[in-house]
Design a protein around this motif. Structure first.
Motif, short mmCIF file in Angstrom:
data_model
loop_
_atom_site.label_atom_id
_atom_site.label_comp_id
_atom_site.label_asym_id
_atom_site.label_seq_id
_atom_site.Cartn_x
_atom_site.Cartn_y
_atom_site.Cartn_z
N PHE A 151 48.99 56.24 46.64
CA PHE A 151 49.80 55.05 46.40
C PHE A 151 48.98 53.83 46.79
O PHE A 151 48.47 53.75 47.92
CB PHE A 151 51.09 55.09 47.23
CG PHE A 151 52.01 53.92 47.00
CD1 PHE A 151 53.06 54.02 46.10
CD2 PHE A 151 51.81 52.71 47.66
CE1 PHE A 151 53.91 52.95 45.87
CE2 PHE A 151 52.64 51.63 47.42
CZ PHE A 151 53.69 51.75 46.53
N ALA A 152 48.84 52.88 45.87
CA ALA A 152 48.10 51.65 46.14
C ALA A 152 48.98 50.45 45.85
O ALA A 152 49.81 50.48 44.94
CB ALA A 152 46.82 51.60 45.30
N HIS A 153 48.77 49.39 46.61
CA HIS A 153 49.60 48.20 46.46
C HIS A 153 48.73 46.96 46.29
O HIS A 153 47.58 46.93 46.70
CB HIS A 153 50.49 48.02 47.69
CG HIS A 153 49.73 47.53 48.90
ND1 HIS A 153 48.93 48.36 49.65
CD2 HIS A 153 49.64 46.30 49.48
CE1 HIS A 153 48.39 47.67 50.64
NE2 HIS A 153 48.79 46.42 50.55
N TRP A 154 49.32 45.93 45.66
CA TRP A 154 48.64 44.64 45.54
C TRP A 154 48.42 44.07 46.94
O TRP A 154 49.38 43.78 47.66
CB TRP A 154 49.50 43.64 44.76
CG TRP A 154 49.79 44.02 43.34
CD1 TRP A 154 50.86 44.73 42.90
CD2 TRP A 154 49.01 43.73 42.19
NE1 TRP A 154 50.80 44.89 41.54
CE2 TRP A 154 49.67 44.28 41.07
CE3 TRP A 154 47.81 43.03 41.99
CZ2 TRP A 154 49.17 44.17 39.78
CZ3 TRP A 154 47.32 42.92 40.70
CH2 TRP A 154 48.00 43.48 39.62
N THR A 155 47.17 43.90 47.32
CA THR A 155 46.88 43.34 48.64
C THR A 155 47.28 41.88 48.72
O THR A 155 47.80 41.42 49.74
CB THR A 155 45.38 43.46 48.95
OG1 THR A 155 45.00 44.83 48.83
CG2 THR A 155 45.07 42.97 50.35
N ARG A 156 47.02 41.15 47.66
CA ARG A 156 47.26 39.71 47.69
C ARG A 156 47.99 39.31 46.43
O ARG A 156 47.39 38.97 45.41
CB ARG A 156 45.93 38.96 47.81
CG ARG A 156 46.07 37.48 48.08
CD ARG A 156 44.71 36.86 48.34
NE ARG A 156 44.82 35.46 48.72
CZ ARG A 156 43.79 34.70 49.04
NH1 ARG A 156 42.57 35.20 49.05
NH2 ARG A 156 43.98 33.42 49.38
N LEU A 157 49.30 39.37 46.50
CA LEU A 157 50.10 38.94 45.37
C LEU A 157 49.83 37.47 45.08
O LEU A 157 49.45 36.71 45.98
CB LEU A 157 51.58 39.16 45.66
CG LEU A 157 52.05 40.62 45.58
CD1 LEU A 157 53.38 40.80 46.28
CD2 LEU A 157 52.15 41.06 44.12
N PRO A 158 49.99 37.04 43.83
CA PRO A 158 49.69 35.66 43.47
C PRO A 158 50.36 34.65 44.41
O PRO A 158 51.57 34.72 44.64
CB PRO A 158 50.23 35.54 42.05
CG PRO A 158 50.13 36.92 41.50
CD PRO A 158 50.44 37.82 42.67
N GLY A 159 49.55 33.77 44.97
CA GLY A 159 50.06 32.74 45.86
C GLY A 159 50.05 33.10 47.34
O GLY A 159 50.21 32.22 48.19
#
Length: 334
Positions: A290-298
């Motif tokens: 499972f991988a997640h967006w480390t730095r979502l936009p903004g």
């Protein structure tokens, strides 16, 4: 089933108006990847799109080499490289180089793509993207093998062609899919299937569809996740970014406006809340990774790093402990 592993996802985009030079934004994002490596995450994944105003990464294999220079443990994956936009021999060469400089850490995630303007800009026939994907994967594997390429297909034809350099081990190929037909093909062609869904319920539905067409297929899930000690802070920090991200994905696919994101639909909250959600999700989906967006936009660089730290020290160990009582995944967290 082995304990799941956890990773991070980057697209290196900076929403307009840019508040930092892209060189600085890249440097910050690479610092975040290096932090994930030091915190014991298993992999980093990079998206690919083209012609975007916000600079979404167009060159994941170039960035893979940069990441290889900053990390020592992370597997380095593409999620996904749009194979029909590229000549597969060029991809074979670039992937081999990235794998060699990373000491065998590359995972090549590929898919057929969908954005009409990208196919038009690169002169690729979108109507043939399925066969371009299939034949391209065949050509990749033959390019990396010890034997010369002898292939006479619909799109490419070669006799006794040798491609160098060769990777020193088989590079894993993961394949993306969305529809039943796409998932069936992904399971047939790939070493694993890789999917992106923003919401846990969407991941559950995609897994159910995969199980209908190819039960037991190894699955890598990529999604949205963010934690803070205060649940209100966690949601306030990423709600605008989620809305932006989902809106951009809808635009790429030619869909209309989406409703505002609802907090209960996403893996966002305190470490305890997200741990509970991830445990329930794994029991339903049985993801291998499972991988997640480390730095979502903004999201700021500082808060991206703080969320990573909380995930590594509080969420991942707790999830592993609950899934394997008495045992745990060694993430090297000390």
């Amino acid at each position: 089933m082995d304990d799941p592993t956890f990773g991070v996802l980057h697209d290196f985009r900076q929403p307009l108006p840019h508040h930092a030079a892209m060189s600085r934004y890249y440097a910050e994002s690479l610092d975040e990847v290096a932090a994930a490596d030091q915190l014991g995450f298993d992999a980093v994944w990079m998206s690919e799109h083209h012609l975007t105003a916000d600079g979404l990464l167009p060159s994941p294999l170039v960035m893979a080499a940069a990441i290889a220079a900053r990390t020592t443990q992370l597997r380095i994956g593409t999620n996904i490289l749009v194979l029909p936009l590229h000549h597969p021999l060029r991809v074979a060469e670039d992937a081999a180089v990235a794998d060699l400089v990373s000491a065998g850490r590359l995972v090549l995630g590929v898919g057929q793509g969908y954005a009409e303007e990208e196919f038009a800009a690169f002169g690729a026939d979108r109507r043939h993207r399925g066969t371009l994907l299939e034949e391209g994967i065949t050509l990749l594997r033959r390019a990396w093998s010890a034997e010369p390429i002898n292939l006479h297909g619909e799109h490419w034809s070669y006799s006794q062609l040798s491609v160098t350099p060769k990777p020193e081990r088989p590079i894993p190929i993961y394949v993306g899919g969305v529809t039943a037909a796409g998932l069936r093909r992904a399971a047939r062609l790939g070493d694993a299937v890789i999917i992106y869904c923003a919401k846990p319920d969407e991941l559950r539905a995609r897994r159910a569809l995969l199980d209908q067409v190819a039960p037991g297929t190894p699955l890598t899930c990529t999604s949205i996740l963010h934690v803070a000690d205060d649940p209100e802070q966690a949601w306030a920090e990423v709600a605008p970014g989620i809305a932006y991200l989902e809106g951009q994905i809808a635009t790429y696919g030619g869909r209309g406006d989406l409703p505002e994101p609802q907090r209960g639909d996403y893996l966002v909250g305190t470490p305890e809340q997200v741990t509970e959600q991830l445990v329930a999700l794994h029991r339903d989906v049985q993801f291998d990774h499972f991988a997640h967006w480390t730095r979502l936009p903004g999201l700021s660089h500082h808060r991206a790093l703080e969320s990573l730290q909380l995930l590594a020290t509080e969420v991942v160990p707790a999830v592993t402990e609950q899934l394997s009582p008495g045992g745990g995944l060694d993430l090297g967290l000390g």
